[in-house]
Design a protein around this motif. Structure first.
Motif, short mmCIF file in Angstrom:
data_model
loop_
_atom_site.label_atom_id
_atom_site.label_comp_id
_atom_site.label_asym_id
_atom_site.label_seq_id
_atom_site.Cartn_x
_atom_site.Cartn_y
_atom_site.Cartn_z
N ASP A 190 -83.96 -25.63 -14.64
CA ASP A 190 -83.24 -25.57 -13.36
C ASP A 190 -82.80 -26.94 -12.86
O ASP A 190 -81.91 -27.04 -12.01
CB ASP A 190 -84.09 -24.88 -12.29
N ASP A 191 -83.37 -28.02 -13.39
CA ASP A 191 -82.99 -29.37 -12.95
C ASP A 191 -82.04 -30.05 -13.94
O ASP A 191 -81.77 -31.23 -13.83
CB ASP A 191 -84.24 -30.24 -12.76
N ASP A 192 -81.54 -29.28 -14.92
CA ASP A 192 -80.60 -29.81 -15.91
C ASP A 192 -79.21 -29.25 -15.59
O ASP A 192 -78.94 -28.08 -15.83
CB ASP A 192 -81.03 -29.38 -17.31
N PRO A 193 -78.30 -30.08 -15.02
CA PRO A 193 -76.99 -29.57 -14.60
C PRO A 193 -76.19 -28.93 -15.73
O PRO A 193 -75.55 -27.89 -15.54
CB PRO A 193 -76.28 -30.81 -14.06
N GLU A 194 -76.20 -29.55 -16.89
CA GLU A 194 -75.42 -29.00 -18.00
C GLU A 194 -75.98 -27.66 -18.44
O GLU A 194 -75.24 -26.70 -18.66
CB GLU A 194 -75.41 -29.97 -19.17
N ALA A 195 -77.31 -27.57 -18.54
CA ALA A 195 -77.92 -26.30 -18.93
C ALA A 195 -77.68 -25.24 -17.87
O ALA A 195 -77.44 -24.06 -18.19
CB ALA A 195 -79.42 -26.50 -19.14
N ALA A 196 -77.73 -25.63 -16.59
CA ALA A 196 -77.49 -24.67 -15.51
C ALA A 196 -76.08 -24.11 -15.58
O ALA A 196 -75.86 -22.91 -15.34
CB ALA A 196 -77.73 -25.36 -14.16
N ALA A 197 -75.11 -24.96 -15.92
CA ALA A 197 -73.73 -24.48 -16.05
C ALA A 197 -73.60 -23.50 -17.21
O ALA A 197 -72.92 -22.47 -17.10
CB ALA A 197 -72.79 -25.67 -16.25
N GLN A 198 -74.25 -23.80 -18.32
CA GLN A 198 -74.21 -22.89 -19.46
C GLN A 198 -74.87 -21.56 -19.13
O GLN A 198 -74.36 -20.49 -19.49
CB GLN A 198 -74.91 -23.54 -20.66
N LEU A 199 -75.99 -21.60 -18.42
CA LEU A 199 -76.69 -20.38 -18.05
C LEU A 199 -75.87 -19.54 -17.08
O LEU A 199 -75.87 -18.31 -17.15
CB LEU A 199 -78.06 -20.71 -17.46
N ALA A 200 -75.17 -20.20 -16.17
CA ALA A 200 -74.32 -19.46 -15.23
C ALA A 200 -73.23 -18.72 -15.99
O ALA A 200 -72.88 -17.58 -15.66
CB ALA A 200 -73.70 -20.42 -14.22
N HIS A 201 -72.69 -19.34 -17.01
CA HIS A 201 -71.67 -18.69 -17.82
C HIS A 201 -72.25 -17.49 -18.57
O HIS A 201 -71.63 -16.43 -18.64
CB HIS A 201 -71.08 -19.69 -18.81
N LEU A 202 -73.46 -17.65 -19.11
CA LEU A 202 -74.10 -16.54 -19.82
C LEU A 202 -74.42 -15.39 -18.86
O LEU A 202 -74.26 -14.22 -19.21
CB LEU A 202 -75.36 -17.02 -20.52
N SER A 228 -89.09 -27.97 -24.27
CA SER A 228 -89.25 -27.73 -22.84
C SER A 228 -89.73 -26.32 -22.51
O SER A 228 -90.30 -26.09 -21.44
CB SER A 228 -87.90 -27.96 -22.12
N ILE A 229 -89.53 -25.38 -23.44
CA ILE A 229 -89.84 -23.98 -23.12
C ILE A 229 -90.97 -23.39 -23.95
O ILE A 229 -91.48 -22.32 -23.62
CB ILE A 229 -88.59 -23.10 -23.31
#
Length: 346
Positions: A190-202, A228-229
């Motif tokens: 949740d604190d990774d902007p790039e990952a958050a953008a990818q997840l929003a798209h998914l 991380s997971i």
């Protein structure tokens, strides 16, 4: 903040600078198309842009929703471009692995930016030196709308057809796997902007094609963010990465085995339109980066792969800008929540 556009440079200087800018490197940072590209457009250019949220959720009929006025504009543009698309051979053409509708949104915005009178004067002067093809700039907006429409029709025919093409048990298992993986990724990234953008798209995906793509995307993110997971005790399952890839492959194989002639038709059109879109957009980026050489050129005119991350995909028809009655004028920040006045870029 106002940016004064200086007088035109001499043809020799303009050409040399333009050619040097032609080989400029791509941006190192990752600007989002809807939050960076037009944030600092000078108010005196009188350009107002508004982006819509990404409306990938289908309506009750299972078909992707789109406003009729948008479709009218997009279909008209497609019909204008169609003769040139029909003349293109499909051999060797592949659809780029990016969100084509978001790419169309980006391209329409750039086309409208470069249509401002002062910028058009500069573009005409540069084109006169032979340093760029002005026809590609002029045709960008129509090609972008046509690309949006071709992708819309492909998704529409695929969504209509795919409902009966997959076993219910496969869809249920794939949906459960997708949901569990997204929960895991969102909790830890949740604190990774790039990952958050990818997840929003998914998260925005709808339909069986999107389900397959989402599973592939989630599997790729599992590999990238494994460290991380991997210690998650609630939702993480070590087998999910391989299962997601296998489920995505199975879904695509079943859908591909039952492709209809209409799907094949629009798949070809979207590949052709995407090819033209990149050609027109690349020329617009070259001249755009030159014209804004000292004012964040790569942020204003990013490549399509960078620009389409988490960008909206729904076009809106052009409207007359409303008069801003507030005492202080602020350049608009394009975003899903941006208020009118608009010249939409959907």
């Amino acid at each position: 903040m106002h940016h004064k556009i200086s007088s035109s440079p001499s043809p020799t200087t303009a050409t040399s600078l333009f050619e040097r800018n032609r080989t400029s490197t791509l941006p190192r940072r990752v600007p989002c198309a809807h939050s960076v590209l037009f944030r600092d457009i000078p108010p005196h250019l009188d350009l107002h842009i508004r982006l819509m949220p990404k409306p990938k959720t289908p309506n009750k009929s299972g078909k992707p929703a789109a406003e009729s006025s948008n479709l009218h504009i997009a279909e008209a543009a497609f019909n204008r471009v169609k003769p040139s698309l029909d003349a293109m051979p499909l051999t060797g053409l592949d659809t780029p692995r990016l969100d084509l509708q978001a790419a169309a949104v980006q391209a329409i915005g750039v086309a409208q930016t470069l249509s401002a009178p002062l910028l058009r004067q500069r573009i005409t002067a540069i084109a006169a030196t032979g340093a760029l093809d002005a026809a590609l700039i002029d045709g960008l907006e129509s090609v972008a709308w046509a690309t949006w429409f071709a992708r819309h029709k492909f998704l529409l025919t695929s969504a209509t057809h795919s409902g009966a093409a997959l076993p219910a048990a496969l869809v249920e298992r794939a949906s459960e796997t997708r949901a569990r993986m997204l929960k895991t990724l969102e909790y830890h990234l949740d604190d990774d902007p790039e990952a958050a953008a990818q997840l929003a798209h998914l998260r925005a995906g709808a339909g069986h094609l999107d389900l397959a793509n989402d599973l592939s995307g989630a599997a790729a993110m599992y590999r990238k963010h494994h460290e991380s997971i991997k210690h998650d005790k609630r939702n993480y399952r070590v087998e999910d990465e391989q299962d997601a890839s296998a489920l995505a492959e199975q879904i695509l194989r079943l859908l591909g085995a039952t492709t209809t002639p209409e799907q094949t038709l629009w798949k070809g059109y979207q590949a052709r339109a995407a090819n033209q879109l990149f050609r027109h957009y690349d020329e617009a980026v070259r001249v755009g980066r030159f014209l804004f050489y000292y004012d964040d050129p790569e942020g204003r005119f990013p490549n399509l792969y960078t620009a389409t991350r988490s960008a909206p995909t729904s076009p809106r028809p052009d409207k007359k800008p409303e008069v801003d009655k507030t005492p202080e004028t602020t350049a608009p920040t394009p975003s899903p929540a941006a208020p009118p006045p608009v010249i939409s870029i959907g």
